[in-house]
Design an enzyme around this catalytic site. Structure first.
Site, short mmCIF file in Angstrom:
data_model
loop_
_atom_site.label_atom_id
_atom_site.label_comp_id
_atom_site.label_asym_id
_atom_site.label_seq_id
_atom_site.Cartn_x
_atom_site.Cartn_y
_atom_site.Cartn_z
N THR A 115 0.71 -1.16 -0.01
CA THR A 115 0.07 0.04 -0.06
C THR A 115 0.94 1.24 -0.25
O THR A 115 1.97 1.18 0.46
CB THR A 115 -0.73 0.03 1.24
OG1 THR A 115 -1.82 1.17 1.08
CG2 THR A 115 -0.33 0.02 2.65
N LYS A 133 -3.30 3.22 6.29
CA LYS A 133 -3.64 1.76 6.00
C LYS A 133 -2.30 0.91 6.43
O LYS A 133 -2.68 -0.18 7.26
CB LYS A 133 -3.77 1.16 4.45
CG LYS A 133 -5.34 1.33 4.21
CD LYS A 133 -5.23 0.98 2.72
CE LYS A 133 -6.45 1.11 2.07
NZ LYS A 133 -6.70 0.42 0.65
N GLU A 166 -2.49 -1.73 -12.03
CA GLU A 166 -3.71 -1.19 -12.21
C GLU A 166 -4.84 -1.90 -11.65
O GLU A 166 -4.78 -3.21 -11.70
CB GLU A 166 -3.86 -1.10 -13.84
CG GLU A 166 -5.10 -0.33 -14.35
CD GLU A 166 -5.53 -0.13 -15.59
OE1 GLU A 166 -6.47 0.38 -16.43
OE2 GLU A 166 -4.35 -0.35 -16.55
N ASP A 184 -7.63 -4.17 -0.08
CA ASP A 184 -8.46 -3.33 -0.91
C ASP A 184 -9.88 -3.08 -0.29
O ASP A 184 -10.58 -3.88 0.07
CB ASP A 184 -8.74 -3.66 -2.37
CG ASP A 184 -9.23 -2.84 -3.38
OD1 ASP A 184 -8.60 -1.72 -3.36
OD2 ASP A 184 -10.25 -2.76 -3.88
N PHE A 198 -9.43 8.63 7.95
CA PHE A 198 -9.11 9.21 6.62
C PHE A 198 -10.23 8.60 5.64
O PHE A 198 -11.18 8.01 6.07
CB PHE A 198 -7.66 8.54 6.42
CG PHE A 198 -7.62 7.04 6.22
CD1 PHE A 198 -7.70 6.38 5.23
CD2 PHE A 198 -7.41 6.05 7.38
CE1 PHE A 198 -7.72 4.90 5.08
CE2 PHE A 198 -7.27 4.85 7.23
CZ PHE A 198 -7.64 4.15 6.05
N GLY A 199 -10.00 9.19 4.46
CA GLY A 199 -11.19 8.75 3.51
C GLY A 199 -12.50 9.27 3.75
O GLY A 199 -12.72 10.49 4.23
N ASP A 208 -13.94 8.44 6.63
CA ASP A 208 -14.36 8.11 8.02
C ASP A 208 -15.10 9.17 8.67
O ASP A 208 -15.93 8.85 9.49
CB ASP A 208 -13.08 8.20 8.80
CG ASP A 208 -12.16 6.77 8.40
OD1 ASP A 208 -12.68 5.88 7.59
OD2 ASP A 208 -11.06 6.52 8.90
N ARG A 219 -11.88 -3.46 8.27
CA ARG A 219 -10.58 -3.88 8.14
C ARG A 219 -10.10 -4.56 9.04
O ARG A 219 -9.45 -5.68 9.26
CB ARG A 219 -9.70 -2.54 7.79
CG ARG A 219 -7.92 -2.83 7.42
CD ARG A 219 -7.26 -1.92 6.96
NE ARG A 219 -7.77 -1.19 5.68
CZ ARG A 219 -8.29 -0.10 5.73
NH1 ARG A 219 -8.25 0.74 6.62
NH2 ARG A 219 -8.80 0.29 4.82
#
Length: 193
Positions: free
Chosen positions: A7, A12, A36, A65, A148-149, A151, A175
């Site tokens: 990552t 993460k 990709e 992922d 993050f993201g 959250d 996760r």
């Protein structure tokens, strides 16, 4: 035993370290060429990353992922969670796009889930996979300083992920669930020797 973590997301990496290091696993960032993410599922994308990192480094490689699936948006952003608001969008831009798309969705119809697929590829071709989900709902406004993201807008009970301590988040998160299952598979399958 040393595992590479595939990552570039430092958040993460820290979560994975926190959960794997107590097993005696030495966690190192993977050095590999980005792949990709052509998979149609989180599990397919995790496997692509884990295999690329394993091949590049010659040691077991773990990849995650994950993303957000919102019922009112027919599962979006899904596997495109990181790129949904544009390739270089910030976390804030991502959750603001989500809130904008959800602005007319009433309370009670804002259900969502975070999904995490964790995969470990071994140099001998073996692989271990685990899937974790955390149901919740989309808040009407961001709350919290951590995480993050998405959250700040993902509610579990009365707190967003961003309002939780790392320990609280690990206990309920997608996760955290996937990694606990993954750890059990590693221990029970004799992968740590």
């Amino acid at each position: 035993m040393k595992f590479a973590i595939a990552t570039h997301n430092l958040h993460k990496l820290e979560e994975l370290k926190r959960i794997l290091q107590p097993l005696g696993v030495d966690v190192v960032p993977a050095e590999y060429n980005d792949v990709e993410e052509t998979g149609t599922t989180f599990a397919e994308n995790a496997l692509l990353k884990a295999e690329a990192a394993c091949k590049a480094m010659g040691i077991p490689a773990v990849a995650d992922d994950s993303g957000l699936s919102v019922d009112a948006l027919n599962g979006e952003p899904g596997v495109y969670s990181a790129r949904w608001a544009g390739e270089n969008a910030t976390d804030k831009e991502r959750y603001e796009k989500l809130l904008d798309k959800m602005k007319d969705v009433p309370k009670g119809k804002r259900s969502a889930k975070f999904v995490s697929a964790v995969c470990c590829a071994f140099p001998d071709g073996r692989k271990v996979e685990a899937l974790g989900e955390c149901p919740g709902e989309i808040a009407f406004a961001p709350a919290g300083e951590d995480g993050f993201g998405y959250d700040p807008v993902f509610l579990v009970g009365d707190k967003t992920y961003a309002q939780m301590t790392p320990e609280e988040k690990d206990a309920v998160s997608h996760r955290g669930k996937a990694l606990r299952m993954f750890v059990e598979y590693l221990k029970n399958g004799d992968y740590l020797n």
